[in-house]
Scaffold this active site. Sequence first.
Site, PDB file in Angstrom:
ATOM      1  N   LYS A 101     -40.032  95.497  24.649  1.00  0.00           N
ATOM      2  CA  LYS A 101     -41.262  94.698  24.616  1.00  0.00           C
ATOM      3  C   LYS A 101     -41.819  94.752  23.212  1.00  0.00           C
ATOM      4  O   LYS A 101     -41.636  95.736  22.501  1.00  0.00           O
ATOM      5  CB  LYS A 101     -42.294  95.305  25.585  1.00  0.00           C
ATOM      6  CG  LYS A 101     -43.426  94.382  25.952  1.00  0.00           C
ATOM      7  CD  LYS A 101     -43.049  93.481  27.092  1.00  0.00           C
ATOM      8  CE  LYS A 101     -44.149  92.508  27.439  1.00  0.00           C
ATOM      9  NZ  LYS A 101     -43.799  91.678  28.580  1.00  0.00           N
TER      10      LYS A 101
ATOM     11  N   GLY B 294     -53.106  81.247  34.585  1.00  0.00           N
ATOM     12  CA  GLY B 294     -52.310  80.810  33.431  1.00  0.00           C
ATOM     13  C   GLY B 294     -50.949  80.363  33.908  1.00  0.00           C
ATOM     14  O   GLY B 294     -50.804  79.851  35.021  1.00  0.00           O
TER      15      GLY B 294
HETATM   16  P1  NAD Z   1     -51.086  83.122  30.237  1.00  0.00           P
HETATM   17  O1  NAD Z   1     -51.637  83.465  28.907  1.00  0.00           O
HETATM   18  O2  NAD Z   1     -50.423  81.823  30.449  1.00  0.00           O
HETATM   19  O3  NAD Z   1     -52.228  83.236  31.348  1.00  0.00           O
HETATM   20  C1  NAD Z   1     -53.077  84.320  31.453  1.00  0.00           C
HETATM   21  C2  NAD Z   1     -54.329  83.849  32.159  1.00  0.00           C
HETATM   22  O4  NAD Z   1     -55.134  84.996  32.416  1.00  0.00           O
HETATM   23  C3  NAD Z   1     -55.189  82.884  31.357  1.00  0.00           C
HETATM   24  O5  NAD Z   1     -55.654  81.858  32.205  1.00  0.00           O
HETATM   25  C4  NAD Z   1     -56.372  83.749  30.893  1.00  0.00           C
HETATM   26  O6  NAD Z   1     -57.563  82.992  30.754  1.00  0.00           O
HETATM   27  C5  NAD Z   1     -56.476  84.701  32.044  1.00  0.00           C
HETATM   28  N1  NAD Z   1     -57.139  85.970  31.759  1.00  0.00           N
HETATM   29  C6  NAD Z   1     -57.057  86.736  30.652  1.00  0.00           C
HETATM   30  N2  NAD Z   1     -57.826  87.843  30.790  1.00  0.00           N
HETATM   31  C7  NAD Z   1     -58.367  87.755  32.038  1.00  0.00           C
HETATM   32  C8  NAD Z   1     -59.230  88.583  32.784  1.00  0.00           C
HETATM   33  N3  NAD Z   1     -59.657  89.748  32.291  1.00  0.00           N
HETATM   34  N4  NAD Z   1     -59.604  88.170  34.027  1.00  0.00           N
HETATM   35  C9  NAD Z   1     -59.146  87.008  34.541  1.00  0.00           C
HETATM   36  N5  NAD Z   1     -58.320  86.197  33.877  1.00  0.00           N
HETATM   37  C10 NAD Z   1     -57.931  86.568  32.649  1.00  0.00           C
HETATM   38  O7  NAD Z   1     -50.105  84.368  30.600  1.00  0.00           O
HETATM   39  P2  NAD Z   1     -48.932  84.373  31.650  1.00  0.00           P
HETATM   40  O8  NAD Z   1     -47.666  84.015  30.966  1.00  0.00           O
HETATM   41  O9  NAD Z   1     -49.351  83.639  32.869  1.00  0.00           O
HETATM   42  O10 NAD Z   1     -48.832  85.922  31.964  1.00  0.00           O
HETATM   43  C11 NAD Z   1     -49.772  86.572  32.796  1.00  0.00           C
HETATM   44  C12 NAD Z   1     -49.269  87.963  33.133  1.00  0.00           C
HETATM   45  O11 NAD Z   1     -48.006  87.857  33.801  1.00  0.00           O
HETATM   46  C13 NAD Z   1     -49.027  88.907  31.966  1.00  0.00           C
HETATM   47  O12 NAD Z   1     -49.290  90.216  32.402  1.00  0.00           O
HETATM   48  C14 NAD Z   1     -47.555  88.767  31.687  1.00  0.00           C
HETATM   49  O13 NAD Z   1     -47.015  89.896  31.039  1.00  0.00           O
HETATM   50  C15 NAD Z   1     -47.040  88.644  33.094  1.00  0.00           C
HETATM   51  N6  NAD Z   1     -45.744  87.997  33.240  1.00  0.00           N
HETATM   52  C16 NAD Z   1     -45.528  86.748  32.752  1.00  0.00           C
HETATM   53  C17 NAD Z   1     -44.303  86.139  32.965  1.00  0.00           C
HETATM   54  C18 NAD Z   1     -44.065  84.720  32.555  1.00  0.00           C
HETATM   55  O14 NAD Z   1     -43.059  84.168  32.990  1.00  0.00           O
HETATM   56  N7  NAD Z   1     -44.920  84.089  31.793  1.00  0.00           N
HETATM   57  C19 NAD Z   1     -43.286  86.835  33.631  1.00  0.00           C
HETATM   58  C20 NAD Z   1     -43.541  88.109  34.120  1.00  0.00           C
HETATM   59  C21 NAD Z   1     -44.782  88.676  33.919  1.00  0.00           C
END
Ligand code: NAD
Length: 377
Positions: free
Chosen positions: A86, A188
């Site tokens: 990471k 998100g």
């Molecule tokens: P993203 O940036 O697209 O979305 C994150 C969302 O969370 C945004 O809408 C943001 O406004 C919101 N947010 C941020 N802080 C917040 C809070 N304190 N309370 C409520 N909402 C909050 O990110 P993503 O790609 O959707 O990833 C989200 C999580 O999932 C992360 O932990 C990431 O590591 C994990 N993840 C993502 C993927 C992927 O395919 N993108 C895969 C596995 C895990």
Amino acid sequence: MPKADAPALQQGLFRFADDLGPEKILHVTEPGLGLHGILVVDNVAAGPSIGGCRIAPDVSVDECFRLARAMTLKNAAAGLPHGGGKSVIFGDPAMPDAEKERYIRAFARAIGDIRDYIIGPDMGTNEACMAWARDEIGRSVGLPREIGGIPLDEIGATGFGLAAAAEVAQEFCDVTLEGARVAVQGYGSVGRHAARFLAEKGAILVAASDSGGTIVNQAGLDLDALDALKRSGKSIVELKRGQKGDREAIIDVASDIWIPAARPDVIRADNVARLDTKLVLQGANIPVTAEAEQALHARGILSVPDFIANAGGVICAAVEYAGGTQTAAFQTIEEKLRINTREVLDAARESSISPREAAVAMAERRVRAAMSYRRAM
Ligand code: NAD
């Protein structure tokens, strides 16, 4: 730009080290650019590590290591030919694109020689970032379609996997997807696709939050309207219909399925009792602390661990890296998510342990098996 947390940097280095890893920790600084980043390569027994690159103002070596370990377990659990790693870059994820490009290119050049790490997208980074990284060092996953990628956030690979996990998990708890009330913390890439794929199975999104706050409507939120707000850069609390609250309010909303899809450690010992749900599907990485996980188990709330439930994204990335198609990615995600969710929940039930304990045991067994095939010296 926020500075890295100095005590965390000092304490964090070997705090969690064990026989699985980490293999290396690299600090990257480019004073002229104001760039500070960290790369943790945890375990590469199964192959070069894959893990996202996160841009955030508040990460630490500890958190980066925990996320790298989660990738080791996730990739092993999914049976991918990849270990776990990471990286993080300190900064505002909403920085202008030109600045982000400078950061990503400089960071990619700095980690170019660490060939056992393949950079992927995470919070604050996207397909364009991965294209810049590949342009610099010739490798990355999560690329734009135009250069051979399967855009995992655009197609909703992780949300698709969460919905597949939910379909299996419903057999292990008192939830039926048809009519199930879903609450999503963090609307998100992961959160909104999870809501959409679950809606296709009959579930109803009753609450969602983003960094701007929470919006609740027990009759169901309008997914298209929520997506339109996000596309225009607005918070979902600007939705016309629904009760608004601060972003913590999502924890108190009664639901059948609660999906953390934002930040780590959002459910902790001090707030876990507030959760009023039957099934927690961990979309975010490490969103529930160990104490909270035990508390959920004690209360009979089924919690499908992150590295099982949210593996869709990395499975998609691995299919892309191997030259596969989008159709193959969806098929692989569905198959692996269903098999692994069932195996973990069966093992947890049979041994009366929490799903996390069962998942860690399964994944560590697979990592150790991979390690046994490596030359010992
Ligand atoms: P993203 O940036 O697209 O979305 C994150 C969302 O969370 C945004 O809408 C943001 O406004 C919101 N947010 C941020 N802080 C917040 C809070 N304190 N309370 C409520 N909402 C909050 O990110 P993503 O790609 O959707 O990833 C989200 C999580 O999932 C992360 O932990 C990431 O590591 C994990 N993840 C993502 C993927 C992927 O395919 N993108 C895969 C596995 C895990």
